[in-house]
Design a protein around this motif. Sequence first.
Motif, PDB file in Angstrom:
ATOM      1  N   GLY A  29       0.819  -1.206   0.000  1.00  0.00           N
ATOM      2  CA  GLY A  29       0.000   0.000   0.000  1.00  0.00           C
ATOM      3  C   GLY A  29       0.852   1.253   0.000  1.00  0.00           C
ATOM      4  N   SER A  30       0.280   2.344  -0.461  1.00  0.00           N
ATOM      5  CA  SER A  30       1.003   3.619  -0.433  1.00  0.00           C
ATOM      6  C   SER A  30       1.132   4.085   1.012  1.00  0.00           C
ATOM      7  CB  SER A  30       0.264   4.676  -1.253  1.00  0.00           C
ATOM      8  OG  SER A  30      -0.893   5.114  -0.565  1.00  0.00           O
ATOM      9  N   LYS A  31       2.048   4.998   1.253  1.00  0.00           N
ATOM     10  CA  LYS A  31       2.239   5.488   2.617  1.00  0.00           C
ATOM     11  C   LYS A  31       1.007   6.234   3.120  1.00  0.00           C
ATOM     12  CE  LYS A  31       5.147   9.116   0.723  1.00  0.00           C
ATOM     13  NZ  LYS A  31       6.527   9.568   0.665  1.00  0.00           N
ATOM     14  N   LYS A  32       0.161   6.709   2.218  1.00  0.00           N
ATOM     15  CA  LYS A  32      -1.059   7.427   2.607  1.00  0.00           C
ATOM     16  C   LYS A  32      -2.273   6.510   2.770  1.00  0.00           C
ATOM     17  CE  LYS A  32       0.361  11.667   0.325  1.00  0.00           C
ATOM     18  NZ  LYS A  32       0.052  12.650  -0.709  1.00  0.00           N
ATOM     19  N   LEU A  33      -2.151   5.256   2.365  1.00  0.00           N
ATOM     20  CA  LEU A  33      -3.277   4.325   2.439  1.00  0.00           C
ATOM     21  C   LEU A  33      -3.580   3.966   3.887  1.00  0.00           C
ATOM     22  CD1 LEU A  33      -5.340   2.501   0.951  1.00  0.00           C
ATOM     23  CD2 LEU A  33      -3.577   0.717   0.973  1.00  0.00           C
ATOM     24  N   GLU A  34      -4.811   4.205   4.295  1.00  0.00           N
ATOM     25  CA  GLU A  34      -5.247   3.837   5.642  1.00  0.00           C
ATOM     26  C   GLU A  34      -6.347   2.800   5.525  1.00  0.00           C
ATOM     27  OE1 GLU A  34      -5.947   6.967   8.433  1.00  0.00           O
ATOM     28  OE2 GLU A  34      -4.476   8.266   7.456  1.00  0.00           O
ATOM     29  N   LEU A  35      -6.117   1.662   6.148  1.00  0.00           N
ATOM     30  CA  LEU A  35      -7.090   0.576   6.138  1.00  0.00           C
ATOM     31  C   LEU A  35      -7.507   0.260   7.566  1.00  0.00           C
ATOM     32  CD1 LEU A  35      -5.374  -1.908   3.637  1.00  0.00           C
ATOM     33  CD2 LEU A  35      -7.178  -0.250   3.135  1.00  0.00           C
ATOM     34  N   LYS A  39     -11.923  -4.659   3.870  1.00  0.00           N
ATOM     35  CA  LYS A  39     -13.005  -4.144   3.012  1.00  0.00           C
ATOM     36  C   LYS A  39     -12.715  -2.738   2.519  1.00  0.00           C
ATOM     37  CE  LYS A  39     -17.181  -5.167   2.918  1.00  0.00           C
ATOM     38  NZ  LYS A  39     -17.730  -5.833   1.759  1.00  0.00           N
ATOM     39  N   ASP A  40     -11.834  -2.023   3.219  1.00  0.00           N
ATOM     40  CA  ASP A  40     -11.477  -0.670   2.789  1.00  0.00           C
ATOM     41  C   ASP A  40     -10.730  -0.663   1.463  1.00  0.00           C
ATOM     42  OD1 ASP A  40     -12.687   0.346   5.053  1.00  0.00           O
ATOM     43  OD2 ASP A  40     -10.820   0.565   6.175  1.00  0.00           O
ATOM     44  N   LEU A  41     -10.293  -1.833   0.989  1.00  0.00           N
ATOM     45  CA  LEU A  41      -9.656  -1.911  -0.335  1.00  0.00           C
ATOM     46  C   LEU A  41     -10.677  -1.723  -1.460  1.00  0.00           C
ATOM     47  CD1 LEU A  41      -7.081  -4.801   0.120  1.00  0.00           C
ATOM     48  CD2 LEU A  41      -6.582  -2.398  -0.340  1.00  0.00           C
ATOM     49  N   GLU A  42     -11.954  -1.979  -1.155  1.00  0.00           N
ATOM     50  CA  GLU A  42     -12.992  -1.778  -2.173  1.00  0.00           C
ATOM     51  C   GLU A  42     -12.998  -0.303  -2.563  1.00  0.00           C
ATOM     52  OE1 GLU A  42     -16.660  -3.275  -0.550  1.00  0.00           O
ATOM     53  OE2 GLU A  42     -15.908  -5.337  -0.495  1.00  0.00           O
ATOM     54  N   GLY A  43     -12.989  -0.036  -3.858  1.00  0.00           N
ATOM     55  CA  GLY A  43     -12.956   1.331  -4.363  1.00  0.00           C
ATOM     56  C   GLY A  43     -11.553   1.894  -4.541  1.00  0.00           C
ATOM     57  N   LYS A  44     -10.547   1.172  -4.066  1.00  0.00           N
ATOM     58  CA  LYS A  44      -9.168   1.627  -4.211  1.00  0.00           C
ATOM     59  C   LYS A  44      -8.589   1.162  -5.547  1.00  0.00           C
ATOM     60  CE  LYS A  44      -8.798   3.355  -0.017  1.00  0.00           C
ATOM     61  NZ  LYS A  44     -10.078   3.950   0.265  1.00  0.00           N
ATOM     62  N   THR A  45      -7.463   1.755  -5.943  1.00  0.00           N
ATOM     63  CA  THR A  45      -6.795   1.436  -7.199  1.00  0.00           C
ATOM     64  C   THR A  45      -5.498   0.685  -6.923  1.00  0.00           C
ATOM     65  OG1 THR A  45      -7.699   3.425  -8.231  1.00  0.00           O
ATOM     66  CG2 THR A  45      -5.796   2.415  -9.300  1.00  0.00           C
ATOM     67  N   ILE A  46      -5.365  -0.491  -7.560  1.00  0.00           N
ATOM     68  CA  ILE A  46      -4.149  -1.295  -7.434  1.00  0.00           C
ATOM     69  C   ILE A  46      -3.471  -1.382  -8.794  1.00  0.00           C
ATOM     70  CG2 ILE A  46      -3.198  -3.583  -6.942  1.00  0.00           C
ATOM     71  CD1 ILE A  46      -5.422  -4.023  -4.929  1.00  0.00           C
ATOM     72  N   ILE A  91      -1.608   5.687  -7.377  1.00  0.00           N
ATOM     73  CA  ILE A  91      -2.353   4.462  -7.086  1.00  0.00           C
ATOM     74  C   ILE A  91      -2.344   4.266  -5.568  1.00  0.00           C
ATOM     75  CG2 ILE A  91      -1.951   3.310  -9.310  1.00  0.00           C
ATOM     76  CD1 ILE A  91       0.352   1.761  -8.028  1.00  0.00           C
ATOM     77  N   ASP A  92      -3.313   3.514  -5.075  1.00  0.00           N
ATOM     78  CA  ASP A  92      -3.404   3.259  -3.633  1.00  0.00           C
ATOM     79  C   ASP A  92      -2.514   2.107  -3.195  1.00  0.00           C
ATOM     80  OD1 ASP A  92      -5.545   5.211  -3.026  1.00  0.00           O
ATOM     81  OD2 ASP A  92      -6.712   3.924  -4.361  1.00  0.00           O
ATOM     82  N   ALA A  93      -2.298   1.154  -4.099  1.00  0.00           N
ATOM     83  CA  ALA A  93      -1.485  -0.018  -3.789  1.00  0.00           C
ATOM     84  C   ALA A  93      -0.917  -0.571  -5.084  1.00  0.00           C
ATOM     85  CB  ALA A  93      -2.324  -1.078  -3.079  1.00  0.00           C
ATOM     86  N   MET A  94       0.057  -1.457  -4.937  1.00  0.00           N
ATOM     87  CA  MET A  94       0.617  -2.139  -6.099  1.00  0.00           C
ATOM     88  C   MET A  94       0.730  -3.615  -5.770  1.00  0.00           C
ATOM     89  SD  MET A  94       4.671  -1.161  -5.954  1.00  0.00           S
ATOM     90  CE  MET A  94       5.275  -2.640  -6.724  1.00  0.00           C
ATOM     91  N   ALA A  95       0.675  -4.444  -6.795  1.00  0.00           N
ATOM     92  CA  ALA A  95       0.797  -5.892  -6.618  1.00  0.00           C
ATOM     93  C   ALA A  95       1.756  -6.413  -7.671  1.00  0.00           C
ATOM     94  CB  ALA A  95      -0.569  -6.557  -6.754  1.00  0.00           C
ATOM     95  N   GLY A 109       6.316   2.626   1.069  1.00  0.00           N
ATOM     96  CA  GLY A 109       5.113   1.809   1.003  1.00  0.00           C
ATOM     97  C   GLY A 109       4.992   0.870   2.193  1.00  0.00           C
ATOM     98  N   LYS A 110       3.772   0.357   2.394  1.00  0.00           N
ATOM     99  CA  LYS A 110       3.494  -0.545   3.515  1.00  0.00           C
ATOM    100  C   LYS A 110       3.122  -1.929   2.989  1.00  0.00           C
ATOM    101  CE  LYS A 110       0.450   2.567   4.842  1.00  0.00           C
ATOM    102  NZ  LYS A 110      -0.630   3.253   5.517  1.00  0.00           N
ATOM    103  N   PHE A 111       3.839  -2.946   3.438  1.00  0.00           N
ATOM    104  CA  PHE A 111       3.507  -4.322   3.070  1.00  0.00           C
ATOM    105  C   PHE A 111       2.107  -4.630   3.588  1.00  0.00           C
ATOM    106  CE2 PHE A 111       3.135  -8.799   4.066  1.00  0.00           C
ATOM    107  CZ  PHE A 111       3.618  -9.412   2.927  1.00  0.00           C
ATOM    108  N   LEU A 112       1.232  -5.145   2.703  1.00  0.00           N
ATOM    109  CA  LEU A 112      -0.118  -5.515   3.117  1.00  0.00           C
ATOM    110  C   LEU A 112      -0.257  -7.029   3.240  1.00  0.00           C
ATOM    111  CD1 LEU A 112      -2.265  -3.025   0.984  1.00  0.00           C
ATOM    112  CD2 LEU A 112      -1.465  -2.786   3.350  1.00  0.00           C
ATOM    113  N   PHE A 113       0.002  -7.747   2.130  1.00  0.00           N
ATOM    114  CA  PHE A 113      -0.078  -9.203   2.194  1.00  0.00           C
ATOM    115  C   PHE A 113       0.567  -9.834   0.976  1.00  0.00           C
ATOM    116  CE2 PHE A 113      -3.935  -7.799   0.088  1.00  0.00           C
ATOM    117  CZ  PHE A 113      -4.081  -8.673  -0.976  1.00  0.00           C
TER     118      PHE A 113
END
Length: 122
Positions: A29-35, A39-46, A91-95, A109-113
Amino acid sequence: MDIILKSTNVPVKIVAPLAQIAGTQAVVGSKKLELKSAKDLEGKTIGIPNGADVKIAIQNMGKELGVDVNKIKYVNLAPSDAVVALQKGDIDAMACWEPFITKAIQGGGKFLFSGTKSESAR
């Protein structure tokens, strides 16, 4: 070459190791992404390359945590472009996969999963 030999009825045996790479493909996730929850990933851009195997981890996360992954916006980005887009906040996150996961984390960035580990909120 093995396929060509087999198609001409030449007996072929392939010996190869199994690659366990589930932990090397991840979502950052981006450093600004707050989860507060997944479910907060819904509507976000990856940002994710088309056809990337890490999409399986996203789909599995959705099933496990009740996230409608169809509500996530996916943008086709090469891993190096995704790192830059993440740092710029486009973007909000990258994969993707290593070494780009580490580069994204080093850039704030922040490791999510990944396919084997999760740091995100349930």
